[in-house]
Design an enzyme around this catalytic site. Structure first.
Site, PDB file in Angstrom:
ATOM      1  N   TRP A 169     -23.692  27.019  35.575  1.00 53.05           N
ATOM      2  CA  TRP A 169     -24.172  28.392  35.752  1.00 53.05           C
ATOM      3  C   TRP A 169     -24.477  28.540  37.252  1.00 53.05           C
ATOM      4  O   TRP A 169     -25.376  27.850  37.755  1.00 53.05           O
ATOM      5  CB  TRP A 169     -25.490  28.591  35.020  1.00 53.05           C
ATOM      6  CG  TRP A 169     -25.542  28.926  33.576  1.00 53.05           C
ATOM      7  CD1 TRP A 169     -26.095  30.039  33.011  1.00 53.05           C
ATOM      8  CD2 TRP A 169     -25.096  28.132  32.465  1.00 53.05           C
ATOM      9  NE1 TRP A 169     -26.003  29.978  31.637  1.00 53.05           N
ATOM     10  CE2 TRP A 169     -25.396  28.835  31.270  1.00 53.05           C
ATOM     11  CE3 TRP A 169     -24.445  26.890  32.360  1.00 53.05           C
ATOM     12  CZ2 TRP A 169     -25.075  28.339  30.004  1.00 53.05           C
ATOM     13  CZ3 TRP A 169     -24.125  26.400  31.101  1.00 53.05           C
ATOM     14  CH2 TRP A 169     -24.432  27.129  29.943  1.00 53.05           C
ATOM     15  N   ILE A 203     -17.093  27.510  34.899  1.00 55.09           N
ATOM     16  CA  ILE A 203     -18.036  28.142  35.824  1.00 55.09           C
ATOM     17  C   ILE A 203     -18.491  29.456  35.223  1.00 55.09           C
ATOM     18  O   ILE A 203     -17.673  30.263  34.783  1.00 55.09           O
ATOM     19  CB  ILE A 203     -17.340  28.401  37.183  1.00 55.09           C
ATOM     20  CG1 ILE A 203     -16.943  27.070  37.817  1.00 55.09           C
ATOM     21  CG2 ILE A 203     -18.241  29.219  38.094  1.00 55.09           C
ATOM     22  CD1 ILE A 203     -15.878  27.201  38.884  1.00 55.09           C
ATOM     23  N   LYS A 204     -19.797  29.629  35.236  1.00 56.23           N
ATOM     24  CA  LYS A 204     -20.359  30.872  34.724  1.00 56.23           C
ATOM     25  C   LYS A 204     -21.035  31.604  35.868  1.00 56.23           C
ATOM     26  O   LYS A 204     -21.950  31.066  36.510  1.00 56.23           O
ATOM     27  CB  LYS A 204     -21.390  30.552  33.641  1.00 56.23           C
ATOM     28  CG  LYS A 204     -22.010  31.783  33.016  1.00 56.23           C
ATOM     29  CD  LYS A 204     -23.266  31.409  32.224  1.00 56.23           C
ATOM     30  CE  LYS A 204     -24.027  32.647  31.793  1.00 56.23           C
ATOM     31  NZ  LYS A 204     -25.347  32.327  31.245  1.00 56.23           N
ATOM     32  N   VAL A 205     -20.582  32.838  36.119  1.00 52.77           N
ATOM     33  CA  VAL A 205     -21.231  33.661  37.142  1.00 52.77           C
ATOM     34  C   VAL A 205     -21.531  35.030  36.546  1.00 52.77           C
ATOM     35  O   VAL A 205     -21.022  35.399  35.497  1.00 52.77           O
ATOM     36  CB  VAL A 205     -20.336  33.836  38.400  1.00 52.77           C
ATOM     37  CG1 VAL A 205     -20.204  32.526  39.159  1.00 52.77           C
ATOM     38  CG2 VAL A 205     -18.969  34.381  38.028  1.00 52.77           C
TER      39      VAL A 205
END
Lengths: 303, 303, 303, 303, 303
Positions: A169, A203-205
């Protein structure tokens, strides 16, 4: 194994078969299994924001079993939560949904302009709980970001050796950034790049705005005419910023919002080449029936 | 094995054959192989400056495979990058170009007068990725320099025992220095000395100006009439400051600049007895064809 | 083995034969071998003050081999330097002169009122480089002194277990002291005591002045009429302060000074019961021939 | 990187880029570099058979430097030897030829019907000496084979994690086998299979005869009409037995023999799809000029 | 998650969710997924019996990829093999079929009346290869059985902590048993009990005959009139002997036999309450089309 999933796995060329297996487990599970898109249910808000803020709008959510079942019923690719939540339901739901153990947590009792998310679970916990991946939050822009980078480096090396995938995150915060800057397109793209360079598989955005925070970046965006006017364009730029599309990037919408906006966001993520959504409060803060319906419609957009 | 490479290896007399082998691999690879000169492609700007500032001028550079291929096509001695970039291409390009894994990174979202570059990869990562060397940045002059000195000491000891070479980026920064001081000749020479005393096999410093930052140093430069008027003279002084020429010192030019200036710099490095260039943005921010041509001309100067 | 060396070794009665062997190697080496007196060549100024300030007055000193040869030619008991300098020459000069590896270093780009010298080499490095002893600097009076005390404690324990002797540079500095206080007799005596209590086998302090820094100390010096009027008296007091003479205490003169003054200092050290000198800049900042002559005359005084 | 080498590397799909890099280094080195074939010089006979039996026929071979130079002059892909031989020359020849450190050894003073080859070097030794691979001998059929299987399992896991390739010498011996059985085709094929199942990247077996040792195997060879009449057919069967050709199998001829026979053997290895030769005594027990000529002619056959 | 799988998982009440997850992965995969029955493809015969005896009847089986694909195409619950075979295909087939890594192996070149199967892979290997379980063979009745019991105890403890399931092949052999005794009903039941007591989650035994080997046992079987006349009765007795049915017991038929006999065996296993088959040679020693057909018919019997 669909060609798309096979293609995605090929990007992780330095990883052992264990990591690839766990990525495949998540990519092949649920309604979107095999599509190369993912919808993940994260429920770390209890630790992050407190229980009432998180679960009072839909009280069954106080019970950890609720969220396992929600992720299963809705056909999510994976369910992500901190140690306690997973310990409380992982045996009952063994094998029913891929799990991501959040290895660090941050509580909001603390008023900290430069936040740090601290380790609250281990790689060993992830293995004993049958997880497919570890999750970890970094706060680029915080004066304490370096401590988180060093910790996830250490944990990621251990996790990868044990065949676990690594989900980061990447949430810009801290005294170096304005409030608008936290979701600025230049900052979001940078956050995705940092997570990728740290070795994240997923990937967390947050979905970015058209705001540009850094002067040095603005010059480049203007000179190179990087299109960031629409949400889809911004998604495309963030995905490009994560190794030219060679890393799975998923997006969160943040606070609870209207459904139509969620659908528009999902369409923009899809059209911009994003890999899916991670949707917490918008899912678990309504009744399960409604949540399943909502997530189902989101998944239809991605399919 | 050329006499020159054999001579250079002889300087590393305390090192085991593994370290010498990896130094030889870098010195013998590519267009300049055997000459004792090196041109290294470093691509850590994605982490250091953000993706758009780094790659938007030449968008294929978002893809980590691009830089492996650029280093190969241009005949560089080695390619240096952080964990994520190397993981994303090291299997596909195994054995094609010597790799240097940057073990620490610094992001520029943070506004820090006294920067610290934190560990984002390990010696174990360097071994599993098939690297010849570890890379590490220190910021002499930062109030946090000591933490970096202690960390690279620890990592360098581990790397050397495993036969890996150690490349130190020595970049003076921090509240103790003026902006001009960061590239002052006395500071650059000092930075090279520090890296050498820390046990670096290869030292990377910025090309210095004629400015002298420290009062205590100025007296000596004036009294001893140390020639620092031309760039070649300053290169010579920096090389001398790295153990009288017994350590490989390579120079970076920093931000993108005109080609003619780059050629002048390379000539000065050559004439001053420098060992070569490490050239990032000037290489990967133009088309690959142009970059290969540019690097080829730089290498011609060194040959 | 002379009776004097045998007597000195007897003071280190808790130490294992390895430590005694390494102390004996230093005490029995060179011109003063067997006399119980020592002259040590230390060259850590490159890291501490920068290369030009250290080596420009006598440029051959940029080359690490120079200092090995100087220590050998001059008949010094030992040569002390940081990691990089020893790595660069320890193989060529293996067995030619006892070596002391400085395990910590401090750079002077940093403007720090309360200095800390950070670890830049390890006990393992000392063993693999064939050293007789580790060296370590503490800054009594610095607000960070405690970190150094804890670190040398740890390193000394490790070194002694491996049979290495421990040499502590005890240099009072920091915001708690006036400039004059750094060399005050009460402070110098205190610094020697601290090093001895930390378990040093050999203690290096600066030659003290007659200044008394601490009010609490002044009362005692006056009441007890401790003679500190002459340099020899002050040397005697410092030696007495290091366990009544049961620890080897050697003295440094600091910055380059006139030769006659150096000879007077050596005579005072000798007459005060000091064990010798550690002489850096006064030795390596002149031609080798001159340095060998100077050191020879100093040794004649001690013999 | 030739397509053939790229294809070979693709077979090692579970290995990290480090292992692939070291396999590529061996496959790309020397006269046969890029061809997918290998000729390796092994000199472990000093330990295995004694010095006079090994080196008296060509006394320069007593000197370890001789064999490094022979491997270099002959253009071998790699040089394999025990600890002492590599320690004695690895620094002088750093980077000149890929090295394989034999991690276990067996001496022939002992009269043992069921031999065991014991560990005489470590993975750490291989790293500090700059090797590309570890080598290890197993004796299938020895009552002590299990101890060797367990040891190479442990060492191979460690080596692979550090990016080193694993070469297994699989030499059937022991009281369970007749003398003819040691090179019987069924036993040789079995030996190759065992090495492959143990995780070897490169497998070394002896050229097999048409003899069949095991009754249970004979029935299958006869029923399935497995062609083993010619040497090329037997090579093909052994290569097939090593994962259907997915592992590099090289062959040794054993004791010194006539050159024409060696050429015939090389042709059979080539025609049977073997990957090359490992040739010790036939190479180093003649003058270097003759050995270089012999190896050159062997390589011509493989090219 | 079917009620039957949920019931089976409930028996493993001391195990962590990781173990349950991996058991569920195997129970829920393939044609029999969810039924509580399993058909596993094991291919360890290359190591155990040699390559020609194993693969010559169907030569594509020399290639490790073949067996992954066979297990996938046939809809097996899992594929079990030694290290080399899994390493050679686990990346290409990541996520396509649950894997069991055989941690020990035995080769049949050796003539050993009291066999021992030695460790040839580790728990770490199982994790990095993405396996659901470790497999291990014990030989009750061998004078070396104790060494295997101690080793699997150690490995099982490690595996369970990491969330891996434990499959024990319990094959009575050794000088204490007659040839008939190896498959005697009392011995088979005893073997199942030993595996269960060692902590196995899944137990693999051979289909037993009505022969009774032990005098002490015979008295009980006769006195208590334990029905062992039919194969189904014997299966029932073995399953009962594995904790009254609280452990998964699967049966192997051994050497290649007629299809009708295989179907009769499967029916007996089903009727006796067995959990399924582990079928190697009968599957991979015929063409893949035939094998898929055969396994399909077996699975139909279990469904």
């Amino acid at each position: 194994m669909t060609p798309r999933v096979r293609e995605i796995l090929s990007w992780y060329e330095s990883d052992n078969p264990g990591v690839k297996t766990n990525l495949a487990r998540m990519l092949n599970h649920g309604t979107l299994g095999g599509s190369g898109r993912m919808v993940i249910l994260p429920v770390d808000q209890g630790f992050e924001h407190g229980p009432a803020r998180s679960f009072a709008p839909n009280p069954p959510g106080y019970d950890p079993h609720y969220h396992f079942q929600l992720a299963i019923d809705a056909g999510c690719n994976a369910y992500a939560a901190p140690l306690g939540f997973l310990e409380a339901g992982a045996a009952s739901h063994a094998g029913e949904v891929p799990l991501i153990l959040k290895l660090n947590s941050h509580e909001s009792l603390l008023s900290d302009r430069d936040p740090i998310s601290v380790q609250t679970a281990s790689v060993g916990d992830a293995l004993r709980l049958g997880c497919c991946a570890i999750g970890y939050t970094v706060y680029p822009g915080s004066s304490l970001a370096g401590e988180m980078y060093e910790q996830i480096r250490d944990l990621a090396e251990e996790a990868k050796a044990a065949g676990l995938a690594v989900v980061i995150w990447s949430y810009p915060r801290g005294s170096s950034l304005s409030k608008d800057g936290e979701t600025a397109i230049d900052v979001a793209a940078y956050a995705a790049q940092i997570a990728a360079q740290l070795g994240a598989h997923v990937i967390k955005v947050k979905l970015p705005t058209a705001h540009i925070e850094q002067d040095a970046a603005r010059k480049v965006y203007e000179k190179e005419k990087i299109p960031v006017g629409t949400l889809a364009e911004r998604v495309r730029h963030v995905v490009q910023s994560a190794f030219g599309g060679r890393r799975i990037v998923i997006f969160s919408g943040g606070a609870k919002t209207g459904d139509d906006e969620l659908f528009e966001q999902a369409k923009a993520i899809r059209d911009g080449g994003g890999f899916g959504s991670i949707m917490g409060r918008n899912a678990f803060q309504r009744s399960k029936a409604d949540a399943v319906k909502l997530l189902g419609r989101i998944m239809e957009i991605y399919r």
